[in-house]
Every structure is written in C-alpha cells, then in structure tokens.
Design an enzyme around this catalytic site. Structure first.
Site, short mmCIF file in Angstrom:
data_model
loop_
_atom_site.label_atom_id
_atom_site.label_comp_id
_atom_site.label_asym_id
_atom_site.label_seq_id
_atom_site.Cartn_x
_atom_site.Cartn_y
_atom_site.Cartn_z
N HIS A 135 31.24 50.63 41.72
CA HIS A 135 31.80 51.59 40.91
C HIS A 135 31.53 52.84 41.57
O HIS A 135 31.02 53.18 43.02
CB HIS A 135 31.31 51.37 39.21
CG HIS A 135 31.92 50.69 38.90
ND1 HIS A 135 31.69 49.17 38.91
CD2 HIS A 135 33.04 51.04 37.61
CE1 HIS A 135 32.37 48.72 37.71
NE2 HIS A 135 33.14 49.85 37.38
N LYS A 139 27.48 55.88 37.94
CA LYS A 139 27.26 54.31 37.31
C LYS A 139 26.01 54.47 36.49
O LYS A 139 24.76 54.30 37.77
CB LYS A 139 27.88 53.34 37.43
CG LYS A 139 28.55 52.44 36.37
CD LYS A 139 28.75 50.89 36.97
CE LYS A 139 29.28 50.35 35.99
NZ LYS A 139 29.22 50.42 33.81
#
Length: 238
Positions: A135, A139
C-alpha cells in the site's frame, strides 16, 4: 440518495466525486476541522452515513450515527477488537450497520476466489501459503484490513495454520502476512502457494480508489431502509 460523509480525506473525496456523477447528494461532510457539525440533527438529513476516518475515531463515530438512527457504512480498518461492542450497540439501538475491510467489487470477488482456492489446497500440505500486501506510505495500519480478511479465510480452510503474524516466520502453524509500503500504491494483495516443485499465486491490484468508493456507495444504497448487520456478501449476493 442523501449521504453523510464522516471523514473527508482521500476516500471521502473519491466517494463525493462518484456520488455527484450518480446524482446523489452529499448533505454532510465531517473532517477534523468541523467536528462541531457532527450532530444528530445534521446526520438526520441523510439516508445513510459512510465512515472513513481512523482506528481511534471509528467506534465513537459509528455510535453517533446509530444514536441518530442513521444506517452507517464503515470502511475504517484497524479497530475490529471493538467489533463485539459495536454489534451489541447495534442490537440495543435496533440499528443498521455494514462493515467491510474493502468495498471494491473486485476485491470481494477475490475474497470468494481465495476461499475456494484455499479449500482446494487444504489437502495438499506440500504447499506453504503466505499473504503479501502493498500500500501507499500514508496507510496508517499494517497489515491492511483486506490482508487480515484474506488471512482469516486461509486459517479457516487450511487447518495447519492457527494464526497469522505480520512478519516472516519459521513456525509452520503461523501464516505470514508481509506488508510493504510504497508511494502512491492504492493496494496490491497476493496469495502465494509455494512447494518444492511449483508455485501458484492469485493477486488483486487496484489501479485507483474508484473501486473502493463505488463499492461504499453501493453498500450505502443497499442498507438504506434496512435493519441489522450486513456485509458486502449481502450487497453482492455472494
């Protein structure tokens, strides 16, 4: 449809853009700068609320929506230790709630594929299974909620795995989830089966946030006017 956005970050703005394209109306937008507007009276303008904030705020945000008798869709991850409390609260309030670790239609189909493949692989212990998720660097939680869902599906089907760890492991009863953070990656999830003679993998790669945003709106429309606790399986008929 009239929607309250609880959280107006990247996901909130992506939901707003798709809502406008669909002819839906955003009647309330709550961010850290206008918490004073997060009231029952303002919430009651909406048919449903969509909550994307952070693990520290999610539980109280959900409760506020339930107190106002507004169906709430939650996409925040990292708070699920409090899920039993929220389920009890929903029962007390006769409320409406839908949580998903990922609202993308493609990811939810991927969940179904993961369960099916794990069932096929469960009797072939020569294959070592692991999960990898990648990600963007902003995040806040690791592993991702989606990776945890995938891992829990694997543990349910593959009986040699008893728990997951967010690291490499030499313990055969532990399922590895490897988390990587790379700039501007919306989300990549890979299930890997490795044996001495071959290798199998299934992968889902998101190109942008539109899939997540569109799925959250679909979920909000599904729960409007209903009572109870729902999942994306209900929304998609899986």
């Amino acid at each position: 449809m009239k929607i309250a956005l609880i959280g107006y970050g990247k996901m909130g703005k992506a939901i707003e853009a798709i809502a406008k394209e669909n002819g839906d109306e955003i009647v309330l937008k709550i961010s850290s700068s206008n918490q004073n507007e997060f009231t029952a009276d303002n919430l009651k303008q909406a048919d449903a609320a969509i909550e994307f904030t952070n693990p520290h705020s999610a539980v109280e945000n959900i409760k506020k929506c339930l107190d106002a008798n507004i169906p709430v869709v939650c996409g925040t991850t990292g708070w699920l230790k409090d899920l039993p409390e929220i389920k009890n609260y929903i029962e007390q309030k006769n409320g409406t709630f839908l949580f998903a670790s990922n609202f993308s239609v493609g990811v939810n189909l991927f969940f179904a594929l993961n369960e099916y493949l794990a069932s096929l692989m469960s009797s072939h212990q020569e294959y070592e299974v692991s999960v990898e998720e990648v990600h963007h660097t902003q995040k806040k939680d690791a592993p991702s909620g989606t990776a945890i869902t995938l891992a829990e599906q694997l543990i349910e089907k593959i009986k040699t795995k008893k728990s997951w760890v967010n690291d490499k492991t030499n313990n055969e009863s532990e399922l590895e989830i490897i988390s990587k953070r790379i700039d501007d990656v919306p989300g990549i999830h890979t299930i890997k089966y490795n044996s001495p003679i071959d290798y199998i993998e299934i992968k889902h790669s998101a190109y942008n946030r539109k899939g997540f945003a569109g799925g959250a709106l679909l979920a909000a429309k599904f729960i409007a006017g209903k009572k109870g606790i729902f999942t994306m399986k209900d929304v998609l008929g899986l």
